[in-house]
Design a protein around this motif. Structure first.
Motif, mmCIF file in Angstrom:
data_model
loop_
_atom_site.group_PDB
_atom_site.id
_atom_site.type_symbol
_atom_site.label_atom_id
_atom_site.label_comp_id
_atom_site.label_asym_id
_atom_site.label_seq_id
_atom_site.Cartn_x
_atom_site.Cartn_y
_atom_site.Cartn_z
ATOM 1 N N ALA A 189 0.769 -1.293 -0.035
ATOM 2 C CA ALA A 189 0.137 0.079 -0.009
ATOM 3 C C ALA A 189 1.066 1.396 -0.099
ATOM 4 N N SER A 190 2.212 1.301 0.959
ATOM 5 C CA SER A 190 2.982 2.410 0.834
ATOM 6 C C SER A 190 3.406 2.460 -0.560
ATOM 7 N N ALA A 191 3.729 1.619 -0.973
ATOM 8 C CA ALA A 191 4.619 1.460 -2.512
ATOM 9 C C ALA A 191 3.505 2.001 -3.633
ATOM 10 N N ILE A 192 2.424 1.823 -3.549
ATOM 11 C CA ILE A 192 1.491 2.326 -4.245
ATOM 12 C C ILE A 192 1.177 3.742 -4.179
ATOM 13 N N ASP A 193 1.050 4.039 -2.742
ATOM 14 C CA ASP A 193 0.897 5.602 -2.533
ATOM 15 C C ASP A 193 1.874 6.311 -3.045
ATOM 16 N N LEU A 194 3.130 5.910 -2.881
ATOM 17 C CA LEU A 194 4.375 6.705 -3.290
ATOM 18 C C LEU A 194 4.522 6.646 -4.801
ATOM 19 N N LYS A 195 3.589 5.975 -5.556
ATOM 20 C CA LYS A 195 3.547 5.845 -6.928
ATOM 21 C C LYS A 195 4.770 5.093 -7.615
ATOM 22 N N CYS A 196 5.085 3.995 -6.940
ATOM 23 C CA CYS A 196 6.187 3.139 -7.381
ATOM 24 C C CYS A 196 5.734 2.182 -8.555
ATOM 25 N N ARG A 197 6.546 1.968 -9.572
ATOM 26 C CA ARG A 197 6.185 0.993 -10.554
ATOM 27 C C ARG A 197 6.506 -0.428 -10.293
ATOM 28 N N TYR A 198 7.633 -0.550 -9.450
ATOM 29 C CA TYR A 198 8.210 -1.837 -9.215
ATOM 30 C C TYR A 198 8.112 -2.060 -7.489
ATOM 31 N N PHE A 199 7.808 -3.258 -7.206
ATOM 32 C CA PHE A 199 8.269 -3.652 -5.639
ATOM 33 C C PHE A 199 9.268 -4.842 -5.542
ATOM 34 N N LEU A 200 10.468 -4.439 -5.160
ATOM 35 C CA LEU A 200 11.477 -5.503 -5.154
ATOM 36 C C LEU A 200 11.645 -6.263 -3.899
ATOM 37 N N SER A 201 11.234 -7.538 -4.075
ATOM 38 C CA SER A 201 11.128 -8.412 -2.978
ATOM 39 C C SER A 201 11.397 -9.894 -3.343
ATOM 40 N N GLU A 202 12.124 -10.550 -2.526
ATOM 41 C CA GLU A 202 12.266 -12.107 -2.559
ATOM 42 C C GLU A 202 11.010 -12.698 -2.230
ATOM 43 N N ASP A 203 10.178 -12.115 -1.158
ATOM 44 C CA ASP A 203 9.211 -12.901 -0.394
ATOM 45 C C ASP A 203 8.080 -13.050 -1.189
ATOM 46 N N LEU A 204 7.656 -12.202 -2.097
ATOM 47 C CA LEU A 204 6.324 -12.054 -2.940
ATOM 48 C C LEU A 204 6.468 -12.909 -4.195
ATOM 49 N N HIS A 205 5.294 -12.831 -4.769
ATOM 50 C CA HIS A 205 5.007 -13.491 -6.169
ATOM 51 C C HIS A 205 5.656 -12.631 -7.235
ATOM 52 N N ASP A 206 6.906 -13.137 -7.707
ATOM 53 C CA ASP A 206 7.490 -12.279 -8.956
ATOM 54 C C ASP A 206 6.686 -12.075 -10.137
ATOM 55 N N GLY A 207 6.582 -11.024 -10.535
ATOM 56 C CA GLY A 207 5.676 -10.830 -11.656
ATOM 57 C C GLY A 207 4.210 -10.457 -11.339
ATOM 58 N N HIS A 208 3.859 -10.476 -10.083
ATOM 59 C CA HIS A 208 2.306 -10.079 -9.663
ATOM 60 C C HIS A 208 2.375 -8.789 -10.021
ATOM 61 N N ALA A 209 1.064 -8.305 -10.457
ATOM 62 C CA ALA A 209 0.986 -6.746 -10.484
ATOM 63 C C ALA A 209 -0.347 -6.671 -9.535
ATOM 64 N N ILE A 210 -0.251 -5.499 -9.024
ATOM 65 C CA ILE A 210 -1.389 -5.148 -8.123
ATOM 66 C C ILE A 210 -1.328 -3.652 -8.312
ATOM 67 N N GLU A 211 -2.512 -3.066 -8.911
ATOM 68 C CA GLU A 211 -2.887 -1.672 -8.948
ATOM 69 C C GLU A 211 -1.684 -0.834 -9.495
ATOM 70 N N GLY A 212 -0.944 -1.330 -10.742
ATOM 71 C CA GLY A 212 -0.129 -0.939 -11.298
ATOM 72 C C GLY A 212 1.290 -1.148 -10.769
ATOM 73 N N LEU A 213 1.428 -1.751 -9.702
ATOM 74 C CA LEU A 213 2.840 -2.040 -8.997
ATOM 75 C C LEU A 213 2.998 -3.551 -9.131
ATOM 76 N N THR A 214 4.238 -3.583 -10.065
ATOM 77 C CA THR A 214 4.780 -4.941 -10.368
ATOM 78 C C THR A 214 5.808 -5.742 -9.344
ATOM 79 N N ILE A 215 5.631 -6.727 -8.882
ATOM 80 C CA ILE A 215 6.484 -7.361 -7.805
ATOM 81 C C ILE A 215 7.720 -8.017 -8.649
ATOM 82 N N ILE A 216 8.881 -7.616 -8.283
ATOM 83 C CA ILE A 216 10.096 -8.064 -8.868
ATOM 84 C C ILE A 216 10.859 -8.971 -7.981
#
Length: 148
Positions: free
Chosen positions: A108-135
């Protein structure tokens, strides 16, 4: 995507100091260097507090003062606390996804900050949520992702 903001999850910052996993440490450092060069890295106070907790618990450094100095250097990437709107949005994300409450707060914070990507080992790679893609930073290079 040139200029795209990237939210950095705690695990990436932890791995950047992990001497027991040199491959992951090198990958995390490469990502951080690339994001720093592009001036597109973001994080928040929750991540900084999680990082402090993990580094203190692992006792990789000679003193808590060293840990605090490390965390303070990362504060330049962002140290804003969550706001009530973030919490409300995190609740909606938690109901829609399989992610933990703490991860939903970060998303939610990343989306609020208008980030395009969320860099994490812990979540599902490639999953997109509200314009935010997990990498997952250990499956992709920064140059490959940020060049898109």
């Amino acid at each position: 995507m040139p200029g795209a903001k990237v939210f950095i999850d705690t695990n990436v910052l932890v791995y950047s100091h992990d001497r027991k996993s040199p491959d992951k440490s090198q990958r995390a450092l490469a990502w951080l260097e690339s994001l720093g060069t592009r001036d597109c890295a973001q994080t928040n106070l929750q991540v900084l507090n999680e990082l402090t907790y993990v580094l203190l618990r692992k006792k990789w450094f000679d003193s808590p003062t060293t840990v605090f100095a490390i965390v303070d250097r990362f504060a330049i990437l962002g140290n804003d606390p969550l706001n009530p709107a973030d919490v409300e949005f995190a609740r909606a994300l938690h109901l829609k996804t399989v992610y933990s409450w703490w991860d939903c707060l970060l998303l939610a914070s990343a989306i609020d900050l208008k980030c395009r990507y969320f860099l994490s080992e812990d979540l599902h790679d490639g999953h997109a949520i509200e314009g935010l893609t997990i990498i997952n930073p250990f499956l992709h290079t920064a140059d490959k992702i940020l060049a898109l």
